[in-house]
Design an enzyme around this catalytic site. Structure first.
Site, short mmCIF file in Angstrom:
data_model
loop_
_atom_site.label_atom_id
_atom_site.label_comp_id
_atom_site.label_asym_id
_atom_site.label_seq_id
_atom_site.Cartn_x
_atom_site.Cartn_y
_atom_site.Cartn_z
N CYS A 1 1.67 -3.15 0.16
CA CYS A 1 2.97 -3.50 0.77
C CYS A 1 4.08 -2.64 0.18
O CYS A 1 5.18 -3.12 -0.08
CB CYS A 1 3.28 -4.98 0.59
SG CYS A 1 2.16 -6.07 1.49
N ALA A 2 3.76 -1.37 -0.03
CA ALA A 2 4.74 -0.43 -0.59
C ALA A 2 4.51 0.95 0.01
O ALA A 2 4.29 1.93 -0.70
CB ALA A 2 4.64 -0.39 -2.11
#
Length: 406
Positions: free
Chosen positions: A364-365
């Protein structure tokens, strides 16, 4: 006194299981931590002996459940040294907490042309809500770039701030790199320029003592499930004077004073103004038990043990040929790496066959992956129940993969 690692491990029942015929080495606590028996027992006990709908109930069970819920609020306030329990809002998790601020504070205080600063290392939960708000309100989103070692250059911050800048939202600890940002110093700089500051503490509260008054931040968010508590419960701390000015972001029961079809609706005082509907009371009980658990061990003792384990792991991983570790030498909680040209998914799949659980992917980056020009990374995370033996197994597993895949 040495850290009681054997006793600690015995208090987490899931750690006793095997995966693919091997003892489980759970190195994925940054995604979600395992739960001690005390947390499991507290939630189960609440369902067995104390469950009822909170608020407005005149019967004994409802009154007791409401009292216990508010006692957990007090416990959370003490845990992060909030000035008042009324600054503690129960949410589903960090993501919901940030969205609450974006939708309430953002829509009320930010005007077209205003700007928000985020960093290049943020989790999507601290990027996407601000992108959505910026698109809706005509705001500018400014990105504080990373340095090659995965840290922030504090000298860059003044250049991102002008008269239009109203908010800085940043993580205390990177969920990928483990970078520990000097948030107190950063907050002081931002506040001196008139900004409000939101800190994402999802990867911090389990590793170090947090004092929101010392940090002087306006908002602080974290999740229970990474703090050895249940899933579906989290905390938003908000400075009381700000919460008083913020409108509700969800409507329903519990967040009102009066509802009239002709005269309209008036809202409850914070924090209840922001807690519409039936809350996750069992999750709150579990979160309270998780806080008791880490307080009993002592966050300082936990931090010392984890840092010793981290230094051991970073040194041990040097034995693996062609292993690239991302991020600074000094870090908390996580080690992100890639093994030669092998895809992170393949590495994670092989390790799973040896009973070793890590996380693979973009974590999630995606902007951080783009910064390092890779599609994905492997991530091993260390918690209070991990051991040097598990680190050795990770190293041996990676060496085995290297021999098998070349």
């Amino acid at each position: 006194m040495s850290f009681p690692i054997e006793r600690v491990r015995s208090e987490f029942p899931l750690l006793a299981r095997e995966v693919n015929g091997q003892p489980l080495a759970y190195l994925d606590s940054a995604a979600s931590a395992q739960k001690p028996q005390a947390v499991i027992d507290r939630e189960l006990d609440f369902y067995r002996h104390g469950y009822a709908a909170v608020h407005r109930g005149i019967h004994t069970l409802s009154a007791e459940a409401t009292q216990e819920m508010e006692a957990v609020r007090e416990k959370v306030a003490a845990f992060i040294n909030a000035g008042s329990a009324e600054e503690i809002i129960f949410v589903k998790g960090t993501t919901e907490g940030i969205n609450l601020v974006a939708n309430s504070f953002g829509r009320h205080f930010l005007q077209p042309g205003d700007s928000i600063i985020i960093t290049e290392m943020e989790h999507h939960a601290n990027i996407v809500p601000w992108q959505m708000l910026a698109q809706e309100r005509g705001l500018n989103l400014r990105v504080w770039p990373l340095q090659p070692d995965g840290t922030l250059d504090l000298a860059r911050l003044p250049g991102l701030i002008d008269a239009s800048t109203k908010l800085l939202a940043l993580t205390q600890v990177s969920n990928v790199l483990g970078t520990v940002n000097p948030v107190q110093e950063i907050t002081a700089q931002a506040k001196a320029a008139g900004l409000k500051v939101l800190i994402d503490g999802a990867q911090a509260v389990m590793h170090q003592r947090v004092d929101v008054q010392a940090l002087d931040c306006d908002f602080y968010v974290f999740s229970g499930h990474k703090l050895y508590g249940p899933s579906g419960i989290g905390i938003l701390y908000g400075r009381q004077a700000l919460l008083q000015q913020m409108p509700p972001w969800e409507g329903g029961g519990s967040m009102i004073q009066q509802v009239s079809l002709t005269a309209g609706t008036t809202y409850a005082e914070p924090p209840w103004r922001f807690e519409a509907g039936s809350p996750n009371t069992a999750g709150m009980m579990g979160l309270g038990a998780a806080i008791d658990y880490v307080n009993t061990l002592g966050l300082e003792a936990i931090g010392d043990y984890e840092q010793s384990l981290m230094h051991y792991a970073l040194e041990a991983l040097q034995q693996v040929p062609r292993l690239k570790i991302y991020g600074p030498a000094e870090r908390a909680g996580v080690i992100a790496f890639n093994l030669g040209e092998h895809h992170a998914y393949d590495v994670g799949s092989f390790l799973d066959q040896y009973g070793i659980a890590i996380r693979t992917g973009h974590h999630c980056a995606m902007p951080l992956m783009a910064f390092y020009n890779v599609p994905s990374m492997c991530r091993a995370s260390l918690a209070l129940y991990n051991t040097r033996d598990e680190v050795d197994r990770l190293v041996a597993g990676l060496q085995r993969i290297q021999k098998l895949l070349g």
